[in-house]
Design an enzyme around this catalytic site. Structure first.
Site, PDB file in Angstrom:
ATOM      1  N   THR A  14       0.531  -9.150   6.489  1.00 51.54           N
ATOM      2  CA  THR A  14       0.447 -10.550   6.049  1.00 51.54           C
ATOM      3  C   THR A  14       0.525 -10.692   4.538  1.00 51.54           C
ATOM      4  O   THR A  14       1.017 -11.689   4.017  1.00 51.54           O
ATOM      5  CB  THR A  14      -0.880 -11.156   6.578  1.00 51.54           C
ATOM      6  N   SER A  57       1.497  -4.797  10.817  1.00 47.56           N
ATOM      7  CA  SER A  57       0.768  -3.559  11.123  1.00 47.56           C
ATOM      8  C   SER A  57       0.607  -3.267  12.622  1.00 47.56           C
ATOM      9  O   SER A  57       0.362  -2.117  12.981  1.00 47.56           O
ATOM     10  CB  SER A  57      -0.548  -3.491  10.371  1.00 47.56           C
ATOM     11  N   THR A  88      -3.592  -6.200   8.200  1.00 54.50           N
ATOM     12  CA  THR A  88      -5.020  -6.016   8.497  1.00 54.50           C
ATOM     13  C   THR A  88      -5.276  -5.519   9.926  1.00 54.50           C
ATOM     14  O   THR A  88      -6.310  -4.915  10.200  1.00 54.50           O
ATOM     15  CB  THR A  88      -5.805  -7.332   8.312  1.00 54.50           C
ATOM     16  N   ASP A  89      -4.320  -5.786  10.851  1.00 53.93           N
ATOM     17  CA  ASP A  89      -4.602  -5.509  12.267  1.00 53.93           C
ATOM     18  C   ASP A  89      -4.915  -4.040  12.545  1.00 53.93           C
ATOM     19  O   ASP A  89      -5.775  -3.727  13.376  1.00 53.93           O
ATOM     20  CB  ASP A  89      -3.426  -5.957  13.148  1.00 53.93           C
TER      21      ASP A  89
HETATM   22  N1  ASP Z   1      -0.640  -9.358  11.904  1.00 53.86           N
HETATM   23  C1  ASP Z   1      -0.812  -9.011  10.519  1.00 53.86           C
HETATM   24  C2  ASP Z   1      -0.607  -7.515  10.321  1.00 53.86           C
HETATM   25  O1  ASP Z   1      -1.515  -6.760  10.581  1.00 53.86           O
HETATM   26  C3  ASP Z   1      -2.163  -9.411  10.082  1.00 53.86           C
HETATM   27  C4  ASP Z   1      -2.465  -9.145   8.648  1.00 53.86           C
HETATM   28  O2  ASP Z   1      -1.830  -8.435   7.925  1.00 53.86           O
HETATM   29  O3  ASP Z   1      -3.498  -9.697   8.233  1.00 53.86           O
HETATM   30  O4  ASP Z   1       0.428  -7.119   9.893  1.00 53.86           O
END
Ligand code: ASP
Length: 326
Positions: A14, A57, A88-89
């Site tokens: 993200t 991710s 973050t995932d």
């Molecule tokens: N779906 C995103 C990822 O992990 C969420 C994020 O980066 O916060 O790539």
């Protein structure tokens, strides 16, 4: 004081995304330029930037994480520290895998963003600046792989993504953060005394994680066994207890010399051999199941991938786990 020479490796997530009217939130090349050219970053350190990949991710596999670890190992020789931007995932899994296999004493810091480029209160720039400040700090050396989000510093082993949307999502639920990032300085309050290193040249990814739910049967365990899983992580109830319906399949696994590790599906705390009823932790341990301490299931799975990658032998992996502090 002389500025540190740092490398930022970008992987996507993200932090590198923006809202698009047709597709929703997706990768966007401009985001990297925008984020990485904040004057606050360049004031703190001399920075080189390298794109490793630009993917969400959930697309990051253990093989990709391992490749990233090898890249960090190679590149960190030329720098004072490395920062990795990530989605973050799955950040906590990448951070933990890196933590286990990297032996460098230099800072390796992962950071991310909960909000994408067009959101109000964008957290990406602040998190990157925080990560650069931490990677520049003398005290960040020899602390294992660190995760910086929301002005806090956490250890890769302990931190989890606790919330799907909030900027304070990343928390070390059991033990709290290692430190904070204040406007005037980076402050470490404690060390993590667990500094486990398992350097390896390969990874074994055929390790499964199965979560206990009430009334479940043994079909997932049997499926893992018929796919030749090397080890099973069972996310058991509470102190490490499973329903009796799993016992025949677990016995079958152990007879095939498949390692079975029980961890807890509770959010904090260790598993312990307390309950002696069929399926209780004490009963499981007597059967040959290894009790996995306080590691959460997805991290134990990563640890087993690393251990099997290194030893490629269930007896050695068992010995290692039984002799470790967990
Ligand atoms: N779906 C995103 C990822 O992990 C969420 C994020 O980066 O916060 O790539």
């Amino acid at each position: 004081m002389k500025k540190k020479n740092l490398l930022i490796i970008t992987t996507g997530g993200t932090i590198a995304m923006k809202y698009d009217e047709v597709f929703g939130i997706i990768q966007n090349d401009e985001m990297s330029d925008y984020l990485l050219n904040f004057p606050q970053i360049r004031n703190v350190a001399d920075i080189d930037v390298m794109e490793f990949t630009n993917i969400p991710s959930p697309y990051i596999s253990p093989e990709i994480m391992f490749k990233l670890a090898k890249l960090v190992e190679e590149k960190i020789i030329e720098y004072d520290g490395v920062i990795i931007t990530h989605g973050t995932d799955t950040l906590e899994e990448t951070a933990y895998l890196l933590d286990l296999v990297l032996t460098t004493r230099k800072p390796v810091v992962l950071t991310a963003a909960m909000r994408s480029g067009t959101d109000l209160g964008l957290d990406g720039p602040r998190n990157i600046v925080g990560a650069v400040r931490v990677a520049s700090a003398e005290q960040a050396r020899n602390k294992g792989v660190l995760v910086v989000m929301n002005d806090e510093i956490d250890s890769a082993r302990d931190v989890v993504k606790t919330d799907t949307g909030k900027t304070n999502s990343f928390i070390s639920l059991s033990y709290g953060p290692l430190g904070i990032i204040d406007p005037d300085k980076v402050i470490f309050f404690r060390d993590s005394v667990i500094n486990e290193k398992i350097p390896t040249d390969s990874l074994e990814t055929n390790i499964d994680l199965i979560r206990c739910v009430c009334g479940m049967d043994d079909r997932y365990i049997n499926c893992s066994l018929s796919n030749n899983a090397k080890a099973l992580v069972i996310e058991a109830f509470g102190r490490g207890n499973v329903p009796p319906s799993l016992i025949p399949a677990l016995k079958k696994a152990l007879e095939k010399n498949v390692i079975v590790v029980a961890v807890s599906r509770s959010y904090t705390g260790r598993v312990l051999p307390e309950y002696g009823y069929e399926g209780g932790g004490k009963y499981l341990q007597k059967m040959g199941v290894i009790l996995g301490g306080d590691l959460r299931g997805h991290k134990m799975r990563i640890k087993l991938m690393v251990l099997f990658g290194k030893y490629n032998n269930p007896d050695l992996v068992r010995k290692y786990l039984l002799n470790s502090n967990d």
